[in-house]
Write an enzyme that holds these catalytic residues in place. Structure first.
Site, mmCIF file in Angstrom:
data_model
loop_
_atom_site.group_PDB
_atom_site.id
_atom_site.type_symbol
_atom_site.label_atom_id
_atom_site.label_comp_id
_atom_site.label_asym_id
_atom_site.label_seq_id
_atom_site.Cartn_x
_atom_site.Cartn_y
_atom_site.Cartn_z
ATOM 1 N N THR A 232 -39.360 -13.561 -13.655
ATOM 2 C CA THR A 232 -38.657 -12.745 -14.646
ATOM 3 C C THR A 232 -37.207 -12.657 -14.166
ATOM 4 O O THR A 232 -36.907 -13.033 -13.028
ATOM 5 C CB THR A 232 -39.242 -11.318 -14.700
ATOM 6 O OG1 THR A 232 -39.068 -10.722 -13.403
ATOM 7 C CG2 THR A 232 -40.715 -11.338 -15.056
ATOM 8 N N TYR A 241 -36.044 -7.299 -16.770
ATOM 9 C CA TYR A 241 -37.453 -7.001 -16.470
ATOM 10 C C TYR A 241 -37.925 -5.923 -17.438
ATOM 11 O O TYR A 241 -37.414 -4.796 -17.438
ATOM 12 C CB TYR A 241 -37.607 -6.524 -15.020
ATOM 13 C CG TYR A 241 -39.040 -6.475 -14.571
ATOM 14 C CD1 TYR A 241 -39.623 -7.531 -13.879
ATOM 15 C CD2 TYR A 241 -39.838 -5.357 -14.864
ATOM 16 C CE1 TYR A 241 -40.952 -7.491 -13.488
ATOM 17 C CE2 TYR A 241 -41.169 -5.312 -14.480
ATOM 18 C CZ TYR A 241 -41.723 -6.377 -13.790
ATOM 19 O OH TYR A 241 -43.036 -6.334 -13.411
ATOM 20 N N CYS A 378 -32.592 -36.080 -8.791
ATOM 21 C CA CYS A 378 -33.715 -36.098 -7.845
ATOM 22 C C CYS A 378 -33.188 -35.647 -6.489
ATOM 23 O O CYS A 378 -31.979 -35.583 -6.284
ATOM 24 C CB CYS A 378 -34.346 -37.476 -7.737
ATOM 25 S SG CYS A 378 -33.329 -38.679 -6.926
#
Ligand code: NAD
Length: 522
Positions: A232, A241, A378
């Site tokens: 969250t 939240y 990557c």
């Protein structure tokens, strides 16, 4: 321009790229001035950008960077939210996050790969396994960053149960195919999870609910996930939240009516969730904090042992940073997806013995939708990045790629950041807050001939909490570019190895002993 492409940026109209208010230029007037300066820039000139504003074009030389960027730097004593955002409101500075103000953001592929890499490192560290096959991950948050959790888990063969209080977040992730299923209720969710785990099938399940209700209920039922976390936006108590008992809309209303009571409600819920995570941890689940400041909030809400939940960098990512590995990326300036596909093939043929890398490249080619200019990301380490850069330059020179490639990286990397709550948490020698390294990193990249170099403050963990640097180097197929690529792509991760060797990490010391750079004896 690519950072502000509507497919890439979160709010292009306000020049916001990602990460709260991370911007690419201070204002649209500044954007136009930067673009005009770049169009007219000579090959022996350098543009200076001060917090999103072009402030000068100076004579330099061909191997010098074409652009030098510094964003959001303030004198340390002034580095508080109140002072910074006041200066920002007065038009004197700009918050650049990490890759927003340094012009190398590539959309959600970045967080997908970062989460994939974190979970893969977790599988290796905790289970001695290459992936998460037969394991399940309980987490919350299907937002901008958290939405990567289900797909990263299934890409690693695992099963994810992700709780979100906002039905729109679940629908959006189903639609984008980041999430496989939506559960009817907790019973249904757990049944789907257990079935997939038993069959060792990758599957992701979204559950509408509040983590402060669902996590304690799972604990109460004596069911233990293999891995547990929270994503969250807990770093921002007022909006990030949602307390239990509220929908997103009801929460907005309650916060407006009585912010003090609302905040207490948020803290009580965070404490419930944190205690449940600690309870699951005590029963054997691997619990980690994924950079959203959840532990700090839980501790402030009264959970004294919240920091028993370890940060993801010290536990999973640091071993990669120790050997100069970090999130590396490249962008096809042609706009042609084929150029990225050609480089994917290059990676599979030249680096394919690295099974983990090959797995990512194959899955990314299949599952990642490009946003703006086609790009790929990557993790690559010391030595590999340099080799890769030379090979890409060869492909440009030989006409196998249709235009130059811009090669860069996140500031969240091996030698480029000081951030005691995240990248440099719990350094072996206690040097968490030493910020000489990112400055040395930027200076070294300038000396090495990167195409543009940036130094920022406050990315990732906010104002006052971090200093970090970035670079981009363009492979245009010329011998001059080849030399610049060789120097920057060696030196940049090399400094990461040196930084970790200095902190006493054995893998870094061992690698530094056979590296191309030297660490003077003392
Ligand atoms: P976001 O605001 O887009 O999404 C948060 C989601 O959490 C929303 O969908 C919201 O409905 C849901 N939520 C809020 N309270 C809830 C509750 N009690 N129960 C269940 N669901 C709830 O945020 P984001 O961009 O996804 O970022 C999440 C966090 O990750 C932030 O704190 C951010 O700073 C952090 N972050 C970490 C990294 C990293 O590298 N580790 C990178 C970027 C961001």
């Amino acid at each position: 321009m690519n950072n502000l492409d509507p497919e890439v940026a979160r709010d292009p109209e306000h020049l916001v790229v990602y990460g709260g208010r991370g911007k690419a230029a201070r204002s649209w007037r500044d954007f136009e001035a930067i673009v005009a300066a770049l169009r007219g820039l000579g090959e022996e000139e350098t543009l200076l950008v001060q917090s999103g504003k072009a402030v000068g074009v100076f004579p330099t030389h061909a191997d010098a960077p074409r652009v030098l960027i510094v964003n959001a730097m303030v004198v340390p004593k002034w580095a508080t939210d109140d002072i910074f955002w006041d200066l920002e409101a007065r038009g004197l500075t700009m918050y650049g996050q990490m890759t927003a103000g340094s012009w190398i953001y590539i959309g959600t592929q970045g967080i997908l790969q970062g989460t994939f890499e974190t979970l893969a490192a977790l599988a290796r560290t905790e289970f001695g396994a290459p992936d998460l096959a037969g394991r399940w991950f309980l987490s919350s948050g299907l937002g901008e960053m958290g939405g990567a959790q289900p797909l990263a888990t299934t890409m690693l063969g695992g099963v994810a149960l992700i709780v979100d209080v906002d039905p729109r977040a679940i629908e959006r992730r189903l639609k984008g195919r980041y999430l496989d299923e939506k559960a009817a209720d907790l019973d249904d969710a757990l049944e789907q999870v257990q079935r997939a785990v038993a069959a060792r099938e990758p599957r992701s399940v979204g559950l509408l609910g509040n983590a402060a209700d669902v996590f304690p209920e799972i604990l109460r039922r004596k069911i233990t996930p293999d891995v547990v976390s929270d994503q969250t936006a807990a770093h921002d108590l007022m909006v990030g939240y949602i307390p239990r008992g509220y929908t997103v809309e009801q929460a907005a209303e309650a916060r407006r009516k009585d912010p003090v009571a609302y905040r207490l409600g948020v803290q009580a819920s965070i404490a419930l969730e944190a205690r449940a995570i600690l309870g699951l941890r005590a029963r054997g689940a691997k619990a980690f904090d994924y950079g959203n400041n959840f532990r700090t909030q839980a501790r402030e809400a009264g959970v004294a042992d919240a920091f028993d939940i370890e940060g993801y960098v010290p536990r999973y990512i640091r071993p990669l940073f120790e050997v100069g590995s970090g999130p590396f990326r490249w962008v096809a300036l042609s706009g042609e997806a084929n150029d990225i596909a050609r480089i994917d093939r290059l990676l599979l043929s030249e680096f394919g013995q690295d099974e983990h890398l090959a797995r990512w490249i194959r899955l990314a080619a299949e599952k990642v939708k490009f946003q703006g200019l086609p790009a790929r990301i990557c993790y690559m380490g010391y030595g590999e990045r340099e080799r890769f850069g030379h090979r890409v330059n060869d492909l440009v020179r030989d006409g196998e790629l249709s235009a130059p490639i811009a090669i860069g990286r996140d500031h969240h990397d091996t030698g480029s950041v000081a951030s005691p709550y995240r990248e440099t948490e719990a350094m072996r020698d206690g040097s968490d807050a030493i910020a000489d390294w990112p400055i040395l990193n930027a200076l070294l990249n300038v000396a090495s001939g990167a195409t543009w170099v940036s130094v920022h403050h406050g990315g990732g963990t906010g104002i006052g909490n971090s200093i970090h640097a970035g670079l981009v180097v363009v492979a245009d197929g010329t011998p001059e570019a080849d030399r610049r690529l060789g120097r920057t792509l060696h030196n940049d991760p090399g400094l990461g190895v040196a930084r970790h060797a200095d902190a006493g990490y054995p893998a870094s010391l061992e690698l530094a002993a056979r590296a191309k750079f030297r660490i003077p004896r003392r």
